[in-house]
Design a protein around this motif. Structure first.
Motif, short mmCIF file in Angstrom:
data_model
loop_
_atom_site.label_atom_id
_atom_site.label_comp_id
_atom_site.label_asym_id
_atom_site.label_seq_id
_atom_site.Cartn_x
_atom_site.Cartn_y
_atom_site.Cartn_z
N PRO A 238 0.81 -1.22 0.00
CA PRO A 238 0.00 0.00 0.00
C PRO A 238 0.85 1.27 0.00
O PRO A 238 1.98 1.27 0.46
CB PRO A 238 -0.79 -0.12 1.31
CG PRO A 238 0.08 -0.93 2.19
CD PRO A 238 0.77 -1.92 1.29
N PHE A 239 0.27 2.34 -0.55
CA PHE A 239 0.94 3.63 -0.59
C PHE A 239 -0.11 4.72 -0.51
O PHE A 239 -0.85 4.97 -1.45
CB PHE A 239 1.76 3.78 -1.87
CG PHE A 239 2.39 5.14 -2.02
CD1 PHE A 239 3.36 5.55 -1.11
CD2 PHE A 239 2.04 5.99 -3.04
CE1 PHE A 239 3.96 6.80 -1.23
CE2 PHE A 239 2.63 7.24 -3.18
CZ PHE A 239 3.59 7.65 -2.28
N ASN A 240 -0.20 5.36 0.66
CA ASN A 240 -1.17 6.42 0.89
C ASN A 240 -0.42 7.73 1.09
O ASN A 240 0.09 8.01 2.18
CB ASN A 240 -2.03 6.10 2.12
CG ASN A 240 -3.06 7.19 2.40
OD1 ASN A 240 -3.21 8.14 1.64
ND2 ASN A 240 -3.77 7.06 3.51
N VAL A 241 -0.32 8.51 0.02
CA VAL A 241 0.47 9.74 0.07
C VAL A 241 -0.01 10.69 1.16
O VAL A 241 0.78 11.43 1.76
CB VAL A 241 0.44 10.43 -1.32
CG1 VAL A 241 -0.97 10.90 -1.66
CG2 VAL A 241 1.40 11.61 -1.36
N ASN A 242 -1.31 10.67 1.47
CA ASN A 242 -1.86 11.59 2.47
C ASN A 242 -1.60 11.15 3.91
O ASN A 242 -1.96 11.85 4.85
CB ASN A 242 -3.37 11.74 2.26
CG ASN A 242 -3.69 12.42 0.95
OD1 ASN A 242 -3.06 13.40 0.58
ND2 ASN A 242 -4.67 11.89 0.22
N ALA A 243 -0.96 9.99 4.07
CA ALA A 243 -0.62 9.54 5.42
C ALA A 243 0.68 10.17 5.91
O ALA A 243 1.02 10.05 7.08
CB ALA A 243 -0.51 8.02 5.46
N SER A 244 1.40 10.82 5.03
CA SER A 244 2.63 11.52 5.40
C SER A 244 2.44 13.01 5.14
O SER A 244 2.36 13.44 3.99
CB SER A 244 3.81 10.99 4.58
OG SER A 244 5.00 11.68 4.91
N LEU A 245 2.35 13.78 6.22
CA LEU A 245 2.08 15.23 6.10
C LEU A 245 3.12 16.02 6.88
O LEU A 245 2.83 16.66 7.89
CB LEU A 245 0.68 15.54 6.63
CG LEU A 245 -0.50 14.89 5.92
CD1 LEU A 245 -1.78 15.12 6.71
CD2 LEU A 245 -0.64 15.44 4.51
N PRO A 246 4.38 15.99 6.46
CA PRO A 246 5.44 16.64 7.24
C PRO A 246 5.30 18.15 7.35
O PRO A 246 5.86 18.75 8.26
CB PRO A 246 6.70 16.26 6.48
CG PRO A 246 6.25 15.99 5.08
CD PRO A 246 4.89 15.37 5.23
N PHE A 247 4.56 18.77 6.43
CA PHE A 247 4.36 20.22 6.48
C PHE A 247 2.94 20.58 6.89
O PHE A 247 2.50 21.72 6.72
CB PHE A 247 4.68 20.85 5.12
CG PHE A 247 6.12 20.66 4.70
CD1 PHE A 247 7.11 21.49 5.19
CD2 PHE A 247 6.47 19.64 3.83
CE1 PHE A 247 8.44 21.31 4.82
CE2 PHE A 247 7.79 19.45 3.45
CZ PHE A 247 8.78 20.29 3.95
N ALA A 248 2.20 19.58 7.41
CA ALA A 248 0.78 19.75 7.72
C ALA A 248 0.02 20.05 6.44
O ALA A 248 0.50 19.81 5.33
CB ALA A 248 0.55 20.81 8.78
N MET A 249 -1.17 20.61 6.56
CA MET A 249 -1.95 20.91 5.36
C MET A 249 -2.94 22.02 5.66
O MET A 249 -3.20 22.35 6.83
CB MET A 249 -2.69 19.65 4.88
CG MET A 249 -3.72 19.11 5.87
SD MET A 249 -4.48 17.56 5.31
CE MET A 249 -5.27 18.10 3.79
N GLY A 250 -3.50 22.60 4.61
CA GLY A 250 -4.51 23.64 4.79
C GLY A 250 -3.91 25.00 5.10
O GLY A 250 -2.72 25.25 4.87
N SER A 251 -4.74 25.88 5.64
CA SER A 251 -4.34 27.27 5.87
C SER A 251 -3.23 27.41 6.90
O SER A 251 -2.54 28.43 6.94
CB SER A 251 -5.55 28.10 6.30
OG SER A 251 -6.10 27.59 7.50
N ARG A 252 -3.04 26.40 7.74
CA ARG A 252 -2.00 26.47 8.77
C ARG A 252 -0.81 25.56 8.46
O ARG A 252 -0.07 25.17 9.35
CB ARG A 252 -2.59 26.14 10.14
CG ARG A 252 -3.61 27.15 10.62
CD ARG A 252 -4.11 26.81 12.01
NE ARG A 252 -3.03 26.82 12.99
CZ ARG A 252 -3.14 26.33 14.22
NH1 ARG A 252 -4.28 25.78 14.61
NH2 ARG A 252 -2.12 26.39 15.05
#
Length: 307
Positions: A238-252
């Motif tokens: 499996p490979f879920n790109v959204n499971a790794s968020l080193p810079f967070a996401m969204g407006s913050r």
């Protein structure tokens, strides 16, 4: 490669970006002492913030914890030094073609410019330096991967997919900010749990990046998993790109994301083109999850000039 010297180097990169062609030895002489002071105080902010990460500010203030008192003391000092750096950059250094000049063209308020500038240079402290150190450690530890990544480097480092994959894979294994914390704006149902509004929710990016449900061989260093492929059967699943968020996401999300990625990719390309890396540590270096992900012991690397 650890400590305030690393932080100072990151801050110099931000100053170069901000000042553009006006960033030169003469301008650096004016800023050098302040940058050194700023590096030391930013390091203290990270140190005390990590101790306070799981404690509500109101409680820390009410109990007058020592870490809180030190944090209250060091933050105004850091912002004061940042103000001086920005004032010199605006008033005493010839206007160039950097980001600061563009901000002056579109933002009339000096205070607003100072807030943006301060965010950049405070965020630069520790983060990119330690993230790059983890990249170098993983490449030195995995010789076959190092050879493959080196062979894929192109003249334009931004067009080198394995370099980009190396940075992403390193940040998956060792996210520089190991946790994301958010206060919930509304009541939320997460799994089988009802979490009320205004609760502080913490997400472990370190755990998410190593979840076997999201990543094939999650504890292995495999930069090729980030390559785009037309043949889906070749992907490491499996490979879920959204499971790794080193810079967070969204407006913050991290304000310096693009700067950090370009800086890391450029530096890795230059190093791998000129040096062979090996690890000198007798034992594997583990991660300590503080405000940033730091090594449990000093990482020792050898750089051997390529023929």
């Amino acid at each position: 490669m650890l400590g305030c010297n690393c932080i100072g180097g990151d801050i110099e990169v931000i100053l170069s970006l901000m000042l553009g062609t006006s960033f030169n030895p003469e301008s650096m002489l004016k800023l050098n002492e302040l940058v050194e002071q700023f590096s030391r105080t930013v390091y203290q902010i990270f140190l005390y913030s990590s101790k306070l990460m799981a404690i509500p500010p109101q409680l820390a203030d009410r109990l007058q914890l020592d870490a809180w008192k030190q944090f209250e003391k060091i933050v105004p000092e850091t912002l004061s030094i940042a103000d001086k750096i920005i004032d010199i950059s605006i008033d005493d250094i010839e206007r160039g073609d950097g980001l600061l000049s563009k901000l002056q063209d579109c933002i009339p308020s000096r205070d607003s410019i100072k807030r943006i500038f301060s965010d950049f240079i405070i965020a630069a402290g520790d983060t990119t330096a330690f993230a790059t150190l983890w990249c170098l450690y993983l490449l030195a530890k995995n010789q076959a991967v190092q050879t493959t990544v080196r062979s894929g480097i192109k003249d334009d480092f931004l067009e080198s997919p394995l370099i980009r994959g190396t940075v992403k894979e390193s940040l998956r294994l060792f996210p520089i900010a190991p946790f994301i914390g958010r206060f919930l704006n509304t009541d939320a149902i997460i799994g089988d749990y009802c979490i009320p509004k205004n609760t502080l929710a913490l997400l472990s990016l370190y755990s998410a990046g190593r979840d076997e449900a999201s990543f094939y061989l999650p504890n292995e260093f495999l930069p090729q998993r980030w390559l785009r492929r037309d043949d889906k059967s070749m992907s490491l699943v499996p490979f879920n790109v959204n499971a790794s968020l080193p810079f967070a996401m969204g407006s913050r999300s991290c304000i310096g994301r693009k700067i950090a990625l370009i800086q890391m990719q450029y530096l890795l390309s230059k190093i791998l083109n000129e040096y062979h890396l090996t690890v000198l540590n007798d034992k594997d270096v583990e991660a300590e999850l503080k405000l940033v992900t730091v090594p449990s012991s000093k990482i020792r690397l050898a750089f051997q000039k390529l023929e």
